[in-house]
Design a protein around this motif. Sequence first.
Motif, mmCIF file in Angstrom:
data_model
loop_
_atom_site.group_PDB
_atom_site.id
_atom_site.type_symbol
_atom_site.label_atom_id
_atom_site.label_comp_id
_atom_site.label_asym_id
_atom_site.label_seq_id
_atom_site.Cartn_x
_atom_site.Cartn_y
_atom_site.Cartn_z
ATOM 1 N N PRO A 48 0.803 -1.229 0.000
ATOM 2 C CA PRO A 48 0.000 0.000 0.000
ATOM 3 C C PRO A 48 0.836 1.279 0.000
ATOM 4 O O PRO A 48 0.275 2.355 -0.207
ATOM 5 C CB PRO A 48 -0.779 -0.105 1.310
ATOM 6 C CG PRO A 48 0.140 -0.858 2.217
ATOM 7 C CD PRO A 48 0.844 -1.856 1.339
ATOM 8 N N ILE A 49 2.158 1.192 0.233
ATOM 9 C CA ILE A 49 2.945 2.412 0.438
ATOM 10 C C ILE A 49 3.702 2.764 -0.831
ATOM 11 O O ILE A 49 4.610 2.047 -1.247
ATOM 12 C CB ILE A 49 3.904 2.232 1.640
ATOM 13 C CG1 ILE A 49 3.086 1.907 2.895
ATOM 14 C CG2 ILE A 49 4.751 3.483 1.847
ATOM 15 C CD1 ILE A 49 3.915 1.594 4.119
ATOM 16 N N LYS A 50 3.341 3.882 -1.438
ATOM 17 C CA LYS A 50 3.890 4.247 -2.744
ATOM 18 C C LYS A 50 5.362 4.623 -2.679
ATOM 19 O O LYS A 50 6.084 4.510 -3.662
ATOM 20 C CB LYS A 50 3.118 5.439 -3.316
ATOM 21 C CG LYS A 50 1.696 5.147 -3.703
ATOM 22 C CD LYS A 50 1.129 6.328 -4.490
ATOM 23 C CE LYS A 50 -0.317 6.086 -4.899
ATOM 24 N NZ LYS A 50 -1.268 6.222 -3.763
ATOM 25 N N ALA A 56 3.961 -3.764 3.346
ATOM 26 C CA ALA A 56 2.799 -4.509 3.840
ATOM 27 C C ALA A 56 2.383 -3.930 5.179
ATOM 28 O O ALA A 56 3.222 -3.448 5.944
ATOM 29 C CB ALA A 56 3.135 -5.989 3.986
ATOM 30 N N ILE A 57 1.096 -3.948 5.433
ATOM 31 C CA ILE A 57 0.585 -3.588 6.758
ATOM 32 C C ILE A 57 -0.191 -4.787 7.262
ATOM 33 O O ILE A 57 -1.114 -5.255 6.599
ATOM 34 C CB ILE A 57 -0.309 -2.327 6.694
ATOM 35 C CG1 ILE A 57 0.472 -1.164 6.068
ATOM 36 C CG2 ILE A 57 -0.815 -1.960 8.079
ATOM 37 C CD1 ILE A 57 -0.295 0.143 5.985
ATOM 38 N N VAL A 58 0.247 -5.313 8.405
ATOM 39 C CA VAL A 58 -0.345 -6.531 8.954
ATOM 40 C C VAL A 58 -1.081 -6.215 10.241
ATOM 41 O O VAL A 58 -0.543 -5.517 11.107
ATOM 42 C CB VAL A 58 0.754 -7.573 9.249
ATOM 43 C CG1 VAL A 58 0.211 -8.713 10.099
ATOM 44 C CG2 VAL A 58 1.329 -8.110 7.954
ATOM 45 N N VAL A 164 7.832 -10.569 5.144
ATOM 46 C CA VAL A 164 7.770 -11.506 4.023
ATOM 47 C C VAL A 164 6.824 -10.976 2.943
ATOM 48 O O VAL A 164 7.141 -11.006 1.746
ATOM 49 C CB VAL A 164 7.342 -12.902 4.536
ATOM 50 C CG1 VAL A 164 6.930 -13.809 3.395
ATOM 51 C CG2 VAL A 164 8.486 -13.517 5.342
ATOM 52 N N ALA A 165 5.661 -10.450 3.349
ATOM 53 C CA ALA A 165 4.708 -9.919 2.372
ATOM 54 C C ALA A 165 5.283 -8.686 1.676
ATOM 55 O O ALA A 165 5.092 -8.490 0.476
ATOM 56 C CB ALA A 165 3.387 -9.590 3.058
ATOM 57 N N ALA A 166 5.998 -7.863 2.443
ATOM 58 C CA ALA A 166 6.610 -6.670 1.840
ATOM 59 C C ALA A 166 7.662 -7.087 0.816
ATOM 60 O O ALA A 166 7.742 -6.520 -0.277
ATOM 61 C CB ALA A 166 7.220 -5.779 2.918
ATOM 62 N N PRO A 277 -2.614 -7.412 -4.075
ATOM 63 C CA PRO A 277 -2.038 -6.213 -3.476
ATOM 64 C C PRO A 277 -3.088 -5.101 -3.385
ATOM 65 O O PRO A 277 -4.102 -5.130 -4.093
ATOM 66 C CB PRO A 277 -0.908 -5.833 -4.420
ATOM 67 C CG PRO A 277 -1.174 -6.554 -5.678
ATOM 68 C CD PRO A 277 -1.963 -7.766 -5.327
ATOM 69 N N ASP A 278 -2.830 -4.133 -2.555
ATOM 70 C CA ASP A 278 -3.847 -3.189 -2.120
ATOM 71 C C ASP A 278 -3.193 -1.822 -2.042
ATOM 72 O O ASP A 278 -2.453 -1.531 -1.111
ATOM 73 C CB ASP A 278 -4.307 -3.682 -0.728
ATOM 74 C CG ASP A 278 -5.393 -2.815 -0.151
ATOM 75 O OD1 ASP A 278 -5.766 -1.815 -0.780
ATOM 76 O OD2 ASP A 278 -5.859 -3.161 0.948
#
Lengths: 283, 283, 283, 259, 259, 259
Positions: A48-50, A56-58, A164-166, A277-278
């Motif tokens: 989500p962070i340009k 990733a935000i968990v 890991v997602a990031a 992704p979001d």
Amino acid sequence: MSSVSITQQPEILPQLRKETIKKIVEQGKRSDGRGHLDFRNVVLHVNPIKTADGSAIVSLGNTKVVAGVKVGVGAPYPDTPDEGALIVNLETPPLAAPTIEPGPPDENAIEIARVVDRTIRHSNFLDFKSLCIVPKKFVYILWVDLYVLNHDGNLYDAACMAAVAALASTTLPKVEIEQEQPKIIREERIPLKVNPENLPLTITFVKISNSILADPTLEEENICDSRITIGISNNKVVSIQKTIGTFTIDDIKNIMRKSIELYGKLKETVLKAIMNPDRELRL
Amino acid sequence: MSSVSITQQPEILPQLRKETIKKIVEQGKRSDGRGHLDFRNVVLHVNPIKTADGSAIVSLGNTKVVAGVKVGVGAPYPDTPDEGALIVNLETPPLAAPTIEPGPPDENAIEIARVVDRTIRHSNFLDFKSLCIVPKKFVYILWVDLYVLNHDGNLYDAACMAAVAALASTTLPKVEIEQEQPKIIREERIPLKVNPENLPLTITFVKISNSILADPTLEEENICDSRITIGISNNKVVSIQKTIGTFTIDDIKNIMRKSIELYGKLKETVLKAIMNPDRELRL
Amino acid sequence: MSSVSITQQPEILPQLRKETIKKIVEQGKRSDGRGHLDFRNVVLHVNPIKTADGSAIVSLGNTKVVAGVKVGVGAPYPDTPDEGALIVNLETPPLAAPTIEPGPPDENAIEIARVVDRTIRHSNFLDFKSLCIVPKKFVYILWVDLYVLNHDGNLYDAACMAAVAALASTTLPKVEIEQEQPKIIREERIPLKVNPENLPLTITFVKISNSILADPTLEEENICDSRITIGISNNKVVSIQKTIGTFTIDDIKNIMRKSIELYGKLKETVLKAIMNPDRELRL
Amino acid sequence: MQYVIDVTKLTPEELRAKIHELAKEGKRIDGRAPDQHRPVRLEVGVLPNADGSALVAYGDTVAVAAVYGPREVHPRHLALPDRAILRVRYHMTPFSTHDERKRPEPTRREIEISKILREALEPVILLEQFPRTSIDVFIEIIQADGSTRVASITAASLALADAGIPMRDLVVGVSIGKIGDLVIVDLNRYEDAYGDGDMPIAVMCRRGLVTLLQADGQWTTEEIEKGLELAFRAAENIYRMMRDALKSKYIEASKIYQQ
Amino acid sequence: MQYVIDVTKLTPEELRAKIHELAKEGKRIDGRAPDQHRPVRLEVGVLPNADGSALVAYGDTVAVAAVYGPREVHPRHLALPDRAILRVRYHMTPFSTHDERKRPEPTRREIEISKILREALEPVILLEQFPRTSIDVFIEIIQADGSTRVASITAASLALADAGIPMRDLVVGVSIGKIGDLVIVDLNRYEDAYGDGDMPIAVMCRRGLVTLLQADGQWTTEEIEKGLELAFRAAENIYRMMRDALKSKYIEASKIYQQ
Amino acid sequence: MQYVIDVTKLTPEELRAKIHELAKEGKRIDGRAPDQHRPVRLEVGVLPNADGSALVAYGDTVAVAAVYGPREVHPRHLALPDRAILRVRYHMTPFSTHDERKRPEPTRREIEISKILREALEPVILLEQFPRTSIDVFIEIIQADGSTRVASITAASLALADAGIPMRDLVVGVSIGKIGDLVIVDLNRYEDAYGDGDMPIAVMCRRGLVTLLQADGQWTTEEIEKGLELAFRAAENIYRMMRDALKSKYIEASKIYQQ
């Protein structure tokens, strides 16, 4: 940063509350209604962070961790001249809990970052050789910065999942060598190569009243007798970190088995989020 | 250095003294006899320090600031490959006041240094391109170090004046490139190019009992309702820094006008001092 | 590290004990049975640490200091382009005494390291020019790290002895230049060139009840009126450091004479130990 | 953010020229009118542990603020007998800028902004109601696209209200910029980097007071007056949104209580 | 240490290959059997100032531990009303490794190990017997050849016993490693650097409890179980040596008293 | 400073040779006799805020000292029940040397000198008259041309007297140097850099006591004795100037009071 590890100030939890939690555990339940081996609700916003090269935000229940990856270029370590570098840093800014004072990472933050780092490193999730630009001279450096925005226990698993997602959402900028110096072209990008099969995750357990519970809340961590974190990748154990208390050999065998079971479910959740992704930044 | 800004401990000033100061202000005067918009006596010794490449010692009433410039050679910033660099640092050593403990610059010192830096930078007083030696490789670096030796209020204006006068007296050592490395020849020197027309100065005001006062003493700063610093160069505003309290829009318009008036007088004083350098080191 | 030197907290020594120590001194003796100018028993293990390039463990009575030398390669100082570098660091880890808290070297540790450094540097014990690899580019750097494991007074002399013995046992790894970069070959080694004639040692004295005592214990240091350390090499004075209290000119003349006498005996002990290195690591 | 030109194709010099060229026609690189603010997003109560919290987005700039307090002061000697102390921390995450990774340690810039924000909030909070305590405002910039300090002020203000801290007014932050002769509202990062002046402002709308004011660049007094006027107008809109955000949160909360 | 091959003649790649080749035959580079520990040397009471101290050597790895306490806590607010706090510091001297000089400032690794050692010792010490005090364990690695943290645990345990601090059991540290499929006991530095897994373990022998457990590398659950079993067996031997070392010290001490 | 040769035209090696050549004839690079001190300038009460202050110049070396106290000690646990503590800080401004900019953070050298100066002043001040307080001496070197620590001692001594702190005597600092066999008084920076020995000394003139003594280089015991003798003689002159400076300040002050 003091170089001495000191017994931590215990959270003040009323005796009655402690006993209630233990009693519920003894009855096979938990104070938030979960079963002993249930994880809290997992919400994963991927990429989500340009301004980050991957992010990733968990949310793991009320625990919230933001991960941002920035890709740099630097010299490789002398003993791995053809491999890129991974640097994991975790910070607990004072937003995250009333007990946290601003300052550089303390021993808890350092330990979590190191456990996440080792878990990823030994999983073969990343192909470090694919991060080489010019052997011995220039390699990609993956800076993974983890920020805890709300701390409600089990930072290990939330941080590992976020990292890991990031990484899975990370793209590498193109690098050209001009006059022996690297030139980073941020506009042209290729995805970072990862191996989803080997997706590394940690599973943390606590022991309360002789029961083993997965994904502890902060309250459970504060009253537990023991705590241990198991890193799994593709059903192999890639890291262990016993933190609080003691375990019997039978406990450990039991925990190994359970962690491999839980890994399967969690991996599915994470892989699904990575696929979706979001780009809206929500906490 | 804590990374948190904390409400500062107020100076203990007897209630009676506070009321006296306010009463005098309300009568259109000030406790040291000045009018509301008068500056204290300004004494400027320009270039007294032999070991510096440029220097000045400023007294603004009892506030004393020493500025020393050292010229170095280094790489330019990547986004300005053909410009030299200006680095302003302000220290308040414990000599300066009974309340000051030794340590690295606190938020006040950092803020003043940054305001002085921005005021000079946006004034076109310096020609940064004239500080280029070899584009992309070597440029002159102007280190301006400000030391407060006695603190009696309005460090902003004293520091800015000292920095500007020290720069005006600065000479650059000759630099030769030998085997791609710069060699500094301290004996051969050329003056630093400055544009006296654009001489940058700050003018600081406080608001006490609804009156606007220029050049506050420490006592006035300690009891003021609001404080603001305006940087002027050639009758343009080049910086503003509101620090304490609030201002109405009318206050701000009023202060802008007054600061341009005061700038003219102060500029004359400073230019005169720059014309008359003083090689005797006196405080 | 505070930048201010502050009067140190005195050790709490019962008044009775103090008086006893003084009385014994006045009778020409010392509380541990030594004469005023006797050193405590010196035990020197030379080169016991396999991971160091040179090492020594010194016991001076109950004072124990470990010295380890690591040889590095780096750029020379600009003013000595054809000489190697010596860097002495002393740490007092909290193992050494109940009063020591963990932290970076305090002013006492820094001072001792600097006195040891100067004593060695001015003695011509080392041939700094023999440490040059490529003038202006690469020289050997001798890192001497001193660790106090048990502090019972007179760290100066124990530290200096340990540093000197460690240097005497040091071997330099071979260095080859490949593509303008140094390559260290740790397996091929040559001994560091030292000049045993100029072996530098310090002799520390305290003044108690108008008597001059050599090699003070911690208790004696805590109650002494004055303290001074004299560095000797080949019967020349190569360093002096008065620390506590005052001395008369006669005291100083007297101490100079005595320090040269004591130097002779101590030098013999140290040279003998250097001849008999000891590869078993014992404290 | 959508841009009227392809910013990724231009060199810094070309971008600077283009921005100035557009400004001469009263236009901006992202298509906004000079006095037009980017979309503002306000979320209240985003962090469960904090006593109050808020996320504020000005376009792609995202600030998160948490408030703790009033609470005991550590170490105690920092407490004041007649009022609360305010502690403010502004911090940018290492991945919040378009540049290379920012080191996490506080920079001189962050230290200055923390001070400026504290001094912008102090006149607003009724500190005298909570002697001997501390009110703590912690801000993280998650994503930066210009105007981070003014977005932080708005976030802090909302978080304080969310924590129930009594205030004289809501403070609103707005940045004013200058490109050539054009005075504009709410700088994005390109306008910040390539413009001719930057003037962050925070205001108490209802009282007409300025609580934060800085400026950089070269300004005539007329331009400053124009900028202040535009800032107050933009703040007025954001102020209404803030009141709505707070109201809707309490409506949601009361719904939850009714369940 | 004697090696079965000349390690100084091999490149890192060759050494790695050789170690794995040997492991396939169940052999090790220093000639040990897979379950064989290096020689263990234990000395108690080596530092006169400390309340308790010990030197522990596992082959060429040498750790020195000093214990101070129970004693007053500074600053006082760290004290706990119902038990002692434990303070542990693990530190490597700059000359303790075969690499270039290590900087003396604590690294992130040392900070983590200090914490892990504290958490390995806390369950063992009867902290509740000394409320409001501190028990301090300080460890210096003088020479490192693999397995330093487990040697440190053994040294700390001996030093605590030497200081007369009551404990539930003696804790013993043993490292387990993995080269290919071979699970081995007590890694030296080459096995640490070129093996496939490292698992430091500390155990309370008499109670069958694990107080320290970390792992690195890739392990099947069977390998972990095998490693735990080997660790307990090796610990049993060291445990006996520790008891002997403590006993002989007290015998020596009592001899001195009798003189 | 005037030099007998053009120092700017020589390489370091030539300068070193020249200085030694001159020394053989008993001459010095700035024309002084071996036992001749540079001009000494003393100003008392130069900083209004300090309880006492002084500027001391030895030729082109300029030290400024400020004294605060006796005053309360923070943090309190540093206070002593039977006497004042002394706090001393010696610091060089970044522009005080002929070399490139010095970083403002205290160096190991500055930390050592602060300690040495504290230990030179402690025996002189009647600390026992002010139990539980702190007396603070802060020194900045504004311009350095050799002998900064002894100029600092003289400045500190004057500032202490100016603050009305009772002392056993005025302490005077003098540096002694050695070039070849020539023992000289008051080294300038060239003599410091290219000479063969440096011996800073501080003395209590009236009592014949040495309160600061360091040495560097190679000295015979005879040379040290010679140096001590020269130092006492030079100190005697400075001591008289100090008394005059203090007297004239009080005369000026009393004039002001009479107006």
